[in-house]
Design a protein around this motif. Structure first.
Motif, PDB file in Angstrom:
ATOM      1  N   PHE A 179     -87.088  -8.761 -35.772  1.00 24.10           N
ATOM      2  CA  PHE A 179     -86.749 -10.185 -35.834  1.00 24.10           C
ATOM      3  C   PHE A 179     -85.508 -10.361 -36.698  1.00 24.10           C
ATOM      4  N   THR A 216     -87.064  -9.623 -29.924  1.00 22.64           N
ATOM      5  CA  THR A 216     -87.544 -10.313 -31.106  1.00 22.64           C
ATOM      6  C   THR A 216     -89.059 -10.497 -31.056  1.00 22.64           C
ATOM      7  N   CYS A 217     -89.663 -10.383 -32.211  1.00 23.30           N
ATOM      8  CA  CYS A 217     -91.088 -10.682 -32.364  1.00 23.30           C
ATOM      9  C   CYS A 217     -91.293 -12.078 -32.974  1.00 23.30           C
ATOM     10  N   ASP A 218     -90.212 -12.852 -33.136  1.00 27.36           N
ATOM     11  CA  ASP A 218     -90.255 -14.188 -33.733  1.00 27.36           C
ATOM     12  C   ASP A 218     -89.467 -15.152 -32.841  1.00 27.36           C
ATOM     13  N   GLN A 220     -89.879 -18.196 -32.054  1.00 20.90           N
ATOM     14  CA  GLN A 220     -89.749 -19.583 -32.495  1.00 20.90           C
ATOM     15  C   GLN A 220     -88.456 -19.813 -33.282  1.00 20.90           C
ATOM     16  N   ARG A 221     -87.975 -18.777 -33.995  1.00 19.55           N
ATOM     17  CA  ARG A 221     -86.749 -18.921 -34.781  1.00 19.55           C
ATOM     18  C   ARG A 221     -85.567 -18.214 -34.143  1.00 19.55           C
ATOM     19  N   LYS A 261     -97.577 -12.921 -37.651  1.00 20.17           N
ATOM     20  CA  LYS A 261     -96.872 -13.846 -38.541  1.00 20.17           C
ATOM     21  C   LYS A 261     -97.901 -14.821 -39.115  1.00 20.17           C
ATOM     22  N   VAL A 273     -92.405 -11.520 -40.613  1.00 20.35           N
ATOM     23  CA  VAL A 273     -93.230 -11.093 -39.478  1.00 20.35           C
ATOM     24  C   VAL A 273     -93.564  -9.620 -39.664  1.00 20.35           C
TER      25      VAL A 273
END
Length: 321
Positions: A179, A216-218, A220-221, A261, A273
């Motif tokens: 991320f 990405t493992c995130d 939302q951002r 997360k 994360v």
């Protein structure tokens, strides 16, 4: 016989002389008798001795031999047998050097050699069986790995384009999950991947043979624009992928990637994360080959990737560049 007859006549003559009345004649007769006896007996003894020697020299009878021990008879018979051409006396002479019983006997030595040969044979066969079993287990593990890692996906790249798993076919792919707000682990791993690619680009065979992918493992951002800005500080060959939470979760599940997360995050709140730190290496057919963790350096990764690429090319396959 002639000597005995002459001796008898001489004795009669001396007897008559001794009976004569003359003293001088008696003395002379006595001396004459002794002289005659001496002269007759000496040649007779010499003749008898010569006759005995002559008879011994020309006689065909052998003098009696003393009884020999049984072992000496066996040795003499074995030595006489070895003198004949084509006989087995040589083998008997060699066998006679060994004891007739015990571990050093011919039978004991033969048994030892046969046992040793059997042990060597058993260990050789067993070693080959173990090698084949290990090779089969290795092949099974590789087949299982290829079936368990990877799969179809549909995500969005840093330029806003839709990308599926089909876009990675035809080239090797090195996929890393992380991320953009990672403080240290992700930048270190992405730098290492970029250094490995720099090493591979020096070789014409491996240049442009591997596609770098960041997922990405995130989501939302990490928007496409955020990912594009983040990847510029690493290698230019990276493709950055993001999507919905469900899409990212499906791809992480297909590649057996763990991530987590905080369950509740406020608007604008910073957070970390937790995720698995691995780079997955896939072949041009989309099949899993290997995984590289933190223990691998850029050099070891480049060496292993180069070996896999050369094996693929040596098999007559082609890479899309």
């Amino acid at each position: 016989m002639r000597a005995i007859s002459s001796l008898s006549r001489t004795s009669a003559f001396l007897g008559r002389s001794l009976n004569s009345p003359s003293g001088f004649g008696a003395a002379r007769a006595s001396l004459s008798q002794q002289s005659v006896r001496s002269r007759i007996s000496t040649p007779l003894a010499q003749r008898c001795s010569s006759a005995q020697l002559f008879r011994r020299a020309y006689s065909t009878e052998q003098p009696p031999k003393e009884a020999q021990p049984a072992k000496e008879k066996e040795r003499s018979s074995s030595s006489s047998g070895s003198s004949g051409p084509g006989g087995d006396g040589g083998i008997k002479d060699v066998l006679s050097l060994f004891p007739s019983s015990g571990p050093l006997s011919p039978i004991g030595i033969i048994f030892f050699l046969l046992s040793s040969a059997g042990i060597v044979y058993v260990f050789t066969v067993k070693k080959e069986q173990i090698r084949v079993e290990r090779e089969n287990n290795k092949n099974k593990s590789e087949v299982v790995g290829k079936a368990d890692v990877g799969g179809p996906f549909e995500l969005t790249d840093q330029d806003g384009n839709t990308v599926t798993d089909k876009a990675l076919l035809g080239k090797f792919a090195l996929i890393y999950f992380g991320f953009c707000h990672c403080p240290d682990i992700c930048p270190e791993e992405l730098d290492k991947i970029g250094e490995a690619m720099d090493i591979l680009e020096r070789n014409p065979k491996t240049k442009d043979a591997v596609q770098l992918v960041f997922v990405t493992c995130d989501p939302q951002r990490d928007s496409p624009a955020e990912i594009k800005k983040y990847l510029q500080q690493f290698h230019p060959g990276f493709i950055g992928l993001t999507g919905t939470v469900a899409q990212i979760a499906a791809m992480c599940k297909a590649y057996r990637v763990y991530f987590s997360k905080p369950p509740r995050v406020d608007e604008g709140q910073d957070y970390l994360v937790d995720h698995a730190i691995y780079s997955f290496f896939m072949d041009p057919d989309g099949e899993f080959i290997d995984v590289y963790g933190k223990d691998k350096t850029a050099t070891t990764m480049a060496i292993d990737i180069e070996k896999r690429v050369n094996q693929f090319l040596d098999a007559g396959r082609k890479i899309k560049k």
